[in-house]
Motif scaffolding. Sequence first.
Motif, mmCIF file in Angstrom:
data_model
loop_
_atom_site.group_PDB
_atom_site.id
_atom_site.type_symbol
_atom_site.label_atom_id
_atom_site.label_comp_id
_atom_site.label_asym_id
_atom_site.label_seq_id
_atom_site.Cartn_x
_atom_site.Cartn_y
_atom_site.Cartn_z
ATOM 1 N N PHE A 230 0.838 -1.210 0.000
ATOM 2 C CA PHE A 230 0.000 0.000 0.000
ATOM 3 C C PHE A 230 0.873 1.261 0.000
ATOM 4 O O PHE A 230 0.551 2.252 -0.643
ATOM 5 N N CYS A 231 1.978 1.183 0.738
ATOM 6 C CA CYS A 231 2.916 2.318 0.748
ATOM 7 C C CYS A 231 3.612 2.428 -0.606
ATOM 8 O O CYS A 231 3.781 3.534 -1.141
ATOM 9 N N ALA A 232 4.013 1.290 -1.153
ATOM 10 C CA ALA A 232 4.671 1.311 -2.472
ATOM 11 C C ALA A 232 3.716 1.876 -3.527
ATOM 12 O O ALA A 232 4.129 2.647 -4.404
ATOM 13 N N ALA A 233 2.428 1.525 -3.421
ATOM 14 C CA ALA A 233 1.434 2.040 -4.382
ATOM 15 C C ALA A 233 1.309 3.558 -4.246
ATOM 16 O O ALA A 233 1.225 4.286 -5.247
ATOM 17 N N MET A 234 1.313 4.055 -3.008
ATOM 18 C CA MET A 234 1.267 5.512 -2.800
ATOM 19 C C MET A 234 2.503 6.152 -3.438
ATOM 20 O O MET A 234 2.421 7.206 -4.076
ATOM 21 N N GLY A 235 3.636 5.472 -3.276
ATOM 22 C CA GLY A 235 4.884 5.971 -3.875
ATOM 23 C C GLY A 235 4.819 6.010 -5.387
ATOM 24 O O GLY A 235 5.300 6.966 -6.017
ATOM 25 N N LEU A 236 4.217 4.993 -5.995
ATOM 26 C CA LEU A 236 4.100 4.971 -7.468
ATOM 27 C C LEU A 236 3.255 6.150 -7.939
ATOM 28 O O LEU A 236 3.595 6.819 -8.913
ATOM 29 N N CYS A 237 2.162 6.421 -7.215
ATOM 30 C CA CYS A 237 1.295 7.558 -7.591
ATOM 31 C C CYS A 237 2.041 8.883 -7.382
ATOM 32 O O CYS A 237 2.084 9.725 -8.288
ATOM 33 N N ASN A 238 2.610 9.073 -6.198
ATOM 34 C CA ASN A 238 3.251 10.363 -5.904
ATOM 35 C C ASN A 238 4.433 10.661 -6.829
ATOM 36 O O ASN A 238 4.710 11.825 -7.123
#
Length: 370
Positions: A230-238
């Motif tokens: 979930f954190c990695a996904a936030m990182g991909l978006c940001n």
Amino acid sequence: MILVTRSSMPSMDEYIEEIKSLWETHWLTNMGVKHQELEKNLTEYLKVPELVLFVNGHSALECILEAMSFPAGAEVITTPFSFASTTHAIVRKGLNPVFCDIDPHTYTMDPDKIEQLITPRTCAILPVHVYGNMCDVQAIQKIADHHGLKVIYDAAHAFGVTKDGVGVGNFGDASMFSFHATKVYNTIEGGAIAFKDSSLRTVLNHWKNFGICNPEEVKYVGGNSKMNEFCAAMGLCNLRHVDEEIEKRRHVYEAYQRNLQGVEGITLCQAQAGVVSNYAYYPVVFDESKFGCTRDDVFDALAQEGIGARKYFYPLINDFECYRDQYSSADTPVAKWVADRVLTLPMYADLPEEEVNHICSIILQCRKEK
Ligand code: T4K
């Protein structure tokens, strides 16, 4: 309230789209596909040879210190002008911090004061790119090479900073980045180590996963420092929006500069030759003898108007209750002087120019009233 920063977030739709596949795979952590994709994308964005993700910047710093296998009790030269994490990582890994004073202009470690601190027990130098200001990487490397020392940078504030086109994570043996919610780029909580020696990749991956090399082999007494999906996904978006965010921060920075440049008794950070900044923080140093009132007066005046500026980094680490028996801030007088006078003003991409003008008018009013 206007606070010192405000987390950057993608649109809710973009994030939901990014995490949808997790409901198909049920793979939530332990180096899943989002983690792998983010590691690859960040390696490219930061222009570094190697990068390993972590659950946060602090754990990343502890892991790289472990991975370097320094002897217990060895000395690490570092700066007291930083967040608690920098020194705590050294101490928690059984090493001894030795505090070096800072340069009065960049607030980073003063290379002219390093050599006098080197002893036969010194194993490494751990400088910090404070506020995104680059350390004097050439001078530090020269000293390290001369004395056979490792250099590990705390680059928590320096995401995306480049010097002459070279990513900040290319200097020294390794650099730690923080992707905490309060940083220029965030993965909610997160961090990374960028490094040159490719053999470190496997070692770091083992250290962050309990020292497990394969289901039947455990080589190190490692911890659990893995970033979840979930954190990695936030990182991909940001990461898709970070350039735009930095550009907006530049506008905020320029608005502050227009208001505060040239005001007597105020020192602002100067642009560094060849360095492209990320505008991570907006520090202002108030010299009460010329400005007419103290940093704390300004802090209180802003607080009364609902503006949460912060005293990053006060107190100095060598004045912390847990260190003051062993160290004294009197040994790092420049850092002490700055820590007693610095205030970091609100800085984030969506801070409106009118708010910047309002913050500055309170500061200038505070001066007139004294
Ligand atoms: N080295 C350096 C030089 C560092 O600055 C840091 C972290 C590290 C190492 C360690 O990296 P990590 O392990 O954290 O990845 C904050 C951050 O928690 C910390 O990550 C950061 N440095 C430090 C400079 O700032 P606090 O105690 O000031 O955080 P807090 O909760 O008071 O938040 C500050 C402001 O940020 C709030 O007023 C509002 C805003 N905020 C905060 C949170 C938590 C948001 O907008 N969203 C949020 O989710 O330490």
